[in-house]
Design a protein around this motif. Structure first.
Motif, PDB file in Angstrom:
ATOM      1  N   VAL A 135       1.284  -1.308   0.044  1.00  0.00           N
ATOM      2  CA  VAL A 135      -0.320  -0.105  -0.157  1.00  0.00           C
ATOM      3  C   VAL A 135       0.908   1.317  -0.123  1.00  0.00           C
ATOM      4  O   VAL A 135       2.043   1.139   0.862  1.00  0.00           O
ATOM      5  CB  VAL A 135      -0.384   0.090   1.222  1.00  0.00           C
ATOM      6  CG1 VAL A 135      -1.922   1.356   1.101  1.00  0.00           C
ATOM      7  CG2 VAL A 135      -1.859  -1.236   1.052  1.00  0.00           C
TER       8      VAL A 135
ATOM      9  N   LEU B 245      -5.919  12.980  -5.850  1.00  0.00           N
ATOM     10  CA  LEU B 245      -6.197  11.706  -6.330  1.00  0.00           C
ATOM     11  C   LEU B 245      -7.023  12.665  -8.362  1.00  0.00           C
ATOM     12  O   LEU B 245      -6.950  12.277  -9.669  1.00  0.00           O
ATOM     13  CB  LEU B 245      -7.273  11.326  -6.613  1.00  0.00           C
ATOM     14  CG  LEU B 245      -8.345  10.205  -6.811  1.00  0.00           C
ATOM     15  CD1 LEU B 245      -7.521   8.874  -7.790  1.00  0.00           C
ATOM     16  CD2 LEU B 245      -9.299   9.539  -6.649  1.00  0.00           C
TER      17      LEU B 245
ATOM     18  N   ASN C 127      -1.091  10.062 -14.704  1.00  0.00           N
ATOM     19  CA  ASN C 127      -2.443   8.729 -14.489  1.00  0.00           C
ATOM     20  C   ASN C 127      -2.111   7.563 -15.359  1.00  0.00           C
ATOM     21  O   ASN C 127      -1.855   6.991 -14.259  1.00  0.00           O
ATOM     22  CB  ASN C 127      -3.151   9.806 -15.080  1.00  0.00           C
ATOM     23  CG  ASN C 127      -5.022   8.090 -14.921  1.00  0.00           C
ATOM     24  OD1 ASN C 127      -4.600   8.158 -13.831  1.00  0.00           O
ATOM     25  ND2 ASN C 127      -5.475   8.306 -16.124  1.00  0.00           N
TER      26      ASN C 127
ATOM     27  N   TYR D 240      -0.085   6.353 -12.310  1.00  0.00           N
ATOM     28  CA  TYR D 240      -1.027   5.839 -11.071  1.00  0.00           C
ATOM     29  C   TYR D 240      -1.455   4.531 -11.853  1.00  0.00           C
ATOM     30  O   TYR D 240      -1.547   3.297 -11.530  1.00  0.00           O
ATOM     31  CB  TYR D 240      -1.996   6.665 -11.069  1.00  0.00           C
ATOM     32  CG  TYR D 240      -3.236   6.461 -10.927  1.00  0.00           C
ATOM     33  CD1 TYR D 240      -3.364   6.475  -9.032  1.00  0.00           C
ATOM     34  CD2 TYR D 240      -4.154   6.510 -10.774  1.00  0.00           C
ATOM     35  CE1 TYR D 240      -3.966   5.943  -8.452  1.00  0.00           C
ATOM     36  CE2 TYR D 240      -5.552   5.994 -10.374  1.00  0.00           C
ATOM     37  CZ  TYR D 240      -5.067   5.718  -9.089  1.00  0.00           C
ATOM     38  OH  TYR D 240      -6.738   5.671  -8.104  1.00  0.00           O
ATOM     39  N   THR D 241      -1.742   4.588 -12.772  1.00  0.00           N
ATOM     40  CA  THR D 241      -2.324   3.325 -13.789  1.00  0.00           C
ATOM     41  C   THR D 241      -1.935   1.848 -13.695  1.00  0.00           C
ATOM     42  O   THR D 241      -2.323   0.795 -13.414  1.00  0.00           O
ATOM     43  CB  THR D 241      -3.729   3.538 -15.068  1.00  0.00           C
ATOM     44  OG1 THR D 241      -2.299   3.418 -15.614  1.00  0.00           O
ATOM     45  CG2 THR D 241      -4.374   4.332 -14.823  1.00  0.00           C
TER      46      THR D 241
ATOM     47  N   LEU E 116      -0.881   0.031 -10.292  1.00  0.00           N
ATOM     48  CA  LEU E 116      -2.346   0.005  -9.736  1.00  0.00           C
ATOM     49  C   LEU E 116      -2.110  -1.817 -10.573  1.00  0.00           C
ATOM     50  O   LEU E 116      -2.389  -2.495  -9.997  1.00  0.00           O
ATOM     51  CB  LEU E 116      -3.470   0.631 -10.786  1.00  0.00           C
ATOM     52  CG  LEU E 116      -4.222   1.610  -9.514  1.00  0.00           C
ATOM     53  CD1 LEU E 116      -5.266   2.165  -9.832  1.00  0.00           C
ATOM     54  CD2 LEU E 116      -4.037   1.461  -8.029  1.00  0.00           C
ATOM     55  N   ALA E 117      -2.156  -1.609 -12.179  1.00  0.00           N
ATOM     56  CA  ALA E 117      -1.618  -3.493 -12.798  1.00  0.00           C
ATOM     57  C   ALA E 117      -0.747  -3.235 -12.192  1.00  0.00           C
ATOM     58  O   ALA E 117      -1.238  -4.722 -12.056  1.00  0.00           O
ATOM     59  CB  ALA E 117      -1.674  -2.701 -13.942  1.00  0.00           C
TER      60      ALA E 117
ATOM     61  N   GLY F  72      -0.504  -4.024  -9.081  1.00  0.00           N
ATOM     62  CA  GLY F  72      -0.603  -4.677  -7.811  1.00  0.00           C
ATOM     63  C   GLY F  72      -0.748  -3.693  -6.290  1.00  0.00           C
ATOM     64  O   GLY F  72      -0.850  -3.868  -5.869  1.00  0.00           O
ATOM     65  N   TYR F  73      -0.278  -2.488  -6.911  1.00  0.00           N
ATOM     66  CA  TYR F  73       0.219  -1.059  -5.839  1.00  0.00           C
ATOM     67  C   TYR F  73      -1.475  -1.101  -5.350  1.00  0.00           C
ATOM     68  O   TYR F  73      -1.896  -0.575  -6.192  1.00  0.00           O
ATOM     69  CB  TYR F  73       0.903  -0.205  -5.968  1.00  0.00           C
ATOM     70  CG  TYR F  73       2.088  -0.859  -6.522  1.00  0.00           C
ATOM     71  CD1 TYR F  73       3.585  -0.754  -5.465  1.00  0.00           C
ATOM     72  CD2 TYR F  73       3.319  -0.451  -8.288  1.00  0.00           C
ATOM     73  CE1 TYR F  73       4.872  -0.885  -5.908  1.00  0.00           C
ATOM     74  CE2 TYR F  73       4.219  -1.250  -7.975  1.00  0.00           C
ATOM     75  CZ  TYR F  73       5.131  -1.469  -6.912  1.00  0.00           C
ATOM     76  OH  TYR F  73       6.102  -1.176  -6.756  1.00  0.00           O
ATOM     77  N   THR F  74      -2.114  -1.309  -4.440  1.00  0.00           N
ATOM     78  CA  THR F  74      -2.438   0.105  -3.508  1.00  0.00           C
ATOM     79  C   THR F  74      -2.257   1.301  -3.485  1.00  0.00           C
ATOM     80  O   THR F  74      -1.128   1.069  -2.614  1.00  0.00           O
ATOM     81  CB  THR F  74      -3.604  -0.878  -2.783  1.00  0.00           C
ATOM     82  OG1 THR F  74      -4.186  -2.452  -2.608  1.00  0.00           O
ATOM     83  CG2 THR F  74      -4.670   0.157  -2.196  1.00  0.00           C
ATOM     84  N   ILE F  75      -2.941   1.884  -3.723  1.00  0.00           N
ATOM     85  CA  ILE F  75      -2.756   3.887  -3.307  1.00  0.00           C
ATOM     86  C   ILE F  75      -3.895   3.953  -2.460  1.00  0.00           C
ATOM     87  O   ILE F  75      -5.056   4.281  -3.125  1.00  0.00           O
ATOM     88  CB  ILE F  75      -2.630   4.204  -4.748  1.00  0.00           C
ATOM     89  CG1 ILE F  75      -1.274   3.428  -5.670  1.00  0.00           C
ATOM     90  CG2 ILE F  75      -1.734   5.636  -4.268  1.00  0.00           C
ATOM     91  CD1 ILE F  75      -1.098   3.957  -6.692  1.00  0.00           C
ATOM     92  N   SER F  76      -3.483   4.632  -1.462  1.00  0.00           N
ATOM     93  CA  SER F  76      -4.058   5.352  -0.070  1.00  0.00           C
ATOM     94  C   SER F  76      -3.971   6.539  -0.486  1.00  0.00           C
ATOM     95  O   SER F  76      -2.577   7.120  -0.317  1.00  0.00           O
ATOM     96  CB  SER F  76      -4.296   4.458   0.827  1.00  0.00           C
ATOM     97  OG  SER F  76      -5.019   5.644   1.807  1.00  0.00           O
TER      98      SER F  76
END
Lengths: 501, 61
Positions: A460, A475, A485, A488-489, A492-493, A495-499
């Motif tokens: 995370v 965001l 972006n 960022y995407t 996410l791809a 496997g990172y969760t971004i809080s």
């Protein structure tokens, strides 16, 4: 008196200066004499001892060497009579300059040469206005303030020296008799004007000067020194040098040096020469591996360290950065290291725990965390409700280099709410929490997202919900910025969760 | 040209709450590939602040 100290027609120019006590001693006092440590009533040594014996021993040795040898003066004075007080025994340099080659008498503090061969028949005018002819010393001094002291080795009645000052026209000015009637040390201070002549002579009956003064000199020591203060006796010492425009170096001959010349001279005391020696001595000992890898655990920790005394000599190549700058009063680490031409290499450090935490550091240079597995409170500081919040000044980190094995502790950037700029490079494959840094700029966010390039699971990344000016939705910024972006995407791809906190 | 559509799952905490997976926290959470909404749950902000407080080291002066 020595020939040159009897020089006539010298103008009244006098520039005394005194030494600064233990220049580097004060420097080290600021490091060492902190009464308590952060963890209670333990001196630094006690606290640090056992944690890194190398550093502790290095500090001790460095301190001892410097304290036992240090004293420096850093001063320049010009004139015809210059007195340098408290010349130390440590390495230093004194340079005497003159516009044209000028003969300079360099004495110790005692200007009186009691060589009996200098006794001659003198003609002086006494207080009654009468001229008298006696045997004695005729002394021509540069204008200024002087103190003469007759120091007898035992009390003997009628041991005294008659003396008068006559002005340039031969008129009586004042008595300057030295006597030893009730004490064994009788200082007398007086002023000499330009052209004045001081006579010390045998005034006891018609006895010959030779007999009486031999007796007197056998019992007494006479000191004539610049200034109003009588100081412990020192035998007369003298050397003659020629001051030149480019400067003539003089080695110290006494604890106090007096320079006398017919023309204006300039005396430079190179404090930095001594300082340099002592700085070398300390840092050579402190950084005992001289730029090679060593532990810097606690090395510059606590408030004893500031911009004034943090002056490393060698590159800081740390095997351990645990609490290295913890709670120090250093401010701009980048500037100091740049000015000194010294780098900070943390690439081999496993522990970065509290490395910069709770300090007043505002700028951190590039830190390589490739091998760091402990970054707890690495840059953490006080929150805005703390009485110590003013210490929270971290605004930029030039670059953070990380690897797939780097572990960013949740507390690594705790309360870094002024952090505006922090460029990431490499790979981030651990949780990282920057939630407090609500002034992070776009470049920092982009660099961080770009480092999310491993394939991970359960990681995370916590970003501040607001950024840049504290009022920009992070965001929304990312989603509205193609470059951001994309990074960022991609993250996410991977496997990172971004809080966003 | 290959066009990839990446599904984004955003979790948003309710008013007065914050999301956590037990170690990380956030008001809004974008789940990475492989992460699941079930891994996250809400706690009260007060509880979160208490956790933060407990993690704070003793102040060094």
């Amino acid at each position: 008196m020595a020939e040159r100290t009897l020089a006539e027609n010298v103008a009244q120019v006098k520039a005394d200066f005194k030494s600064i006590r233990d220049g580097f001693g004060e420097y080290f006092d600021s490091i060492y004499d902190e009464p308590t440590s952060a963890y209670g009533n333990y001196p630094f040594y006690t606290y640090n001892r056992g944690k890194d014996e190398g550093i502790t021993q290095g500090v001790e040795q460095g301190k001892q060497e410097v304290i036992s040898n240090s004293k420096y003066i850093e001063k320049q004075a010009s004139g015809k009579v210059i007195r340098l007080d408290d010349v130390s025994e440590v390495a230093h340099k004194v340079v005497v300059k003159a516009d044209t080659p000028t003969e300079v008498t360099v004495c110790g503090k005692n200007l009186f040469n009691n060589d009996i061969s200098l006794v001659k028949e003198v003609l002086y005018r006494g207080p009654e206005g009468n001229s008298s002819r006696k045997n004695g010393y005729e002394i021509h001094l540069p204008a200024g303030d002087y103190t003469a002291t007759l120091i007898s080795q035992e009390y003997v009645s009628n041991v005294f020296w008659y003396g008068v000052i006559n002005d340039a026209n031969g008129n009586f000015v004042r008595n300057v008799a030295l006597n030893q009637s009730t004490a064994n040390r009788t200082p007398l201070s007086f002023s000499i004007n330009e052209g004045d002549v001081l006579y010390w002579y045998d005034g006891i009956g018609d006895r010959t000067i030779q007999n009486s003064w031999n007796l007197c000199l056998g019992l007494c020591q006479v000191q004539l020194e610049v200034g109003y203060v009588s100081t412990p006796y020192e035998p007369y010492k003298c050397q003659t040098i020629t001051a030149t425009p480019s400067g003539t170096e003089v080695s110290s001959i006494c604890p106090i040096m007096t320079f006398i010349a017919d023309n204006d001279i300039t005396v430079d005391y190179y404090g930095s020469y001594g300082m340099q020696t002592e700085w070398d001595r300390f840092w050579d000992t402190f950084q005992y591996n001289k730029g090679l890898k060593m532990s810097y655990s606690m090395a510059f920790s606590l408030k004893r360290w500031s911009d004034d005394n943090f002056k490393p000599k060698y590159d800081i190549v740390a095997s351990d950065m645990n609490q290295c700058f913890y709670s120090s009063n250093i401010t701009d680490l980048v500037r100091i290291l740049t000015e000194r031409g010294v780098t900070l290499d943390t690439s081999q450090a496993g522990s970065m725990s509290y490395a910069f935490g709770y300090s007043t550091i505002s700028r951190i240079p590039t830190i390589n965390l490739s091998k760091a597995t402990n970054t707890t409170f690495m840059c953490a500081n006080y929150d805005s409700t703390s009485a110590s919040y003013a210490r929270n000044q971290l605004r930029s980190i030039e670059k953070i280099i990380s690897s797939e094995t780097t572990v960013f502790a949740n507390s690594a950037f705790r309360f870094c709410d002024k952090l505006e700029h922090c460029i990431f490079e490499g790979t981030i494959a651990s949780d990282i929490n920057l939630q407090w840094s609500k002034e992070l700029d776009r470049a920092s966010i982009l660099s961080l997202l770009t480092c999310l390039n491993a394939t991970v699971s359960g990681i995370v990344i916590t970003l501040p919900s607001m950024c840049i000016d504290g009022a920009t939705d992070t965001l929304a910024l990312i989603q509205g910025d193609t470059e951001l972006n994309t990074a960022y995407t991609n993250a996410l791809a991977k496997g990172y969760t971004i809080s966003f906190a | 040209m290959e066009i990839k559509e990446i599904k984004q799952t955003l979790l948003e905490a309710s008013e007065g709450k914050i999301l956590t997976n037990g170690t990380a926290y956030g008001k809004v959470v974008a789940l990475g590939a492989g992460d699941k909404a079930e891994n996250w749950y809400e706690i009260d902000l007060e509880e979160y602040e208490k956790i933060l407080e407990e993690e704070t080291p003793v102040e060094a002066e």
